[in-house]
Scaffold this motif. Structure first.
Motif, short mmCIF file in Angstrom:
data_model
loop_
_atom_site.label_atom_id
_atom_site.label_comp_id
_atom_site.label_asym_id
_atom_site.label_seq_id
_atom_site.Cartn_x
_atom_site.Cartn_y
_atom_site.Cartn_z
N LYS A 16 4.26 -2.02 2.84
CA LYS A 16 3.29 -1.24 3.62
C LYS A 16 3.00 0.08 2.92
O LYS A 16 3.90 0.72 2.37
CB LYS A 16 3.83 -0.98 5.02
CG LYS A 16 2.93 -0.11 5.87
CD LYS A 16 3.45 0.04 7.28
CE LYS A 16 4.73 0.83 7.31
NZ LYS A 16 5.24 1.04 8.68
N HIS A 17 1.75 0.48 2.93
CA HIS A 17 1.32 1.78 2.42
C HIS A 17 0.76 2.58 3.59
O HIS A 17 0.29 2.01 4.57
CB HIS A 17 0.23 1.62 1.36
CG HIS A 17 0.67 0.80 0.19
ND1 HIS A 17 1.33 1.32 -0.88
CD2 HIS A 17 0.54 -0.53 -0.07
CE1 HIS A 17 1.58 0.37 -1.76
NE2 HIS A 17 1.12 -0.77 -1.28
N ILE A 18 0.79 3.89 3.48
CA ILE A 18 0.22 4.76 4.50
C ILE A 18 -0.70 5.76 3.80
O ILE A 18 -0.28 6.43 2.86
CB ILE A 18 1.32 5.50 5.30
CG1 ILE A 18 2.25 4.47 5.95
CG2 ILE A 18 0.71 6.44 6.33
CD1 ILE A 18 3.45 5.06 6.65
N ASN A 19 -1.95 5.82 4.28
CA ASN A 19 -2.91 6.73 3.64
C ASN A 19 -2.76 8.14 4.18
O ASN A 19 -1.93 8.41 5.05
CB ASN A 19 -4.35 6.21 3.76
CG ASN A 19 -4.89 6.25 5.17
OD1 ASN A 19 -4.33 6.86 6.06
ND2 ASN A 19 -6.01 5.58 5.37
N GLU A 20 -3.59 9.05 3.67
CA GLU A 20 -3.49 10.46 4.04
C GLU A 20 -3.76 10.72 5.52
O GLU A 20 -3.37 11.75 6.07
CB GLU A 20 -4.43 11.32 3.17
CG GLU A 20 -5.90 11.00 3.30
CD GLU A 20 -6.37 9.82 2.46
OE1 GLU A 20 -7.54 9.43 2.62
OE2 GLU A 20 -5.59 9.29 1.66
#
Length: 57
Positions: A16-20
């Motif tokens: 999983k990635h999390i954006n700004e």
């Protein structure tokens, strides 16, 4: 949560990635690997069909 579900959950959490803005997202290429697609082109077909289904709904 059963052990199998915990393992599956961790597999997706690990990529999983999390954006700004704090929104979660997953890379299609990483998902393909996590879902045991050996070749990208096979998963790409699935993604394209899903995109069409989303447009139609």
């Amino acid at each position: 949560m059963s052990d199998l579900k915990a393992i599956e959950y961790k597999r997706f959490e690990d990529i999983k990635h999390i954006n700004e803005n704090g929104s979660e997202y997953w890379s299609a290429r990483e998902l393909a690997f996590a879902l045991d697609y050996v070749q990208w082109r096979n998963f790409e077909k699935v993604i394209k069909r899903a995109m069409i289904a989303c447009e139609n709904s």
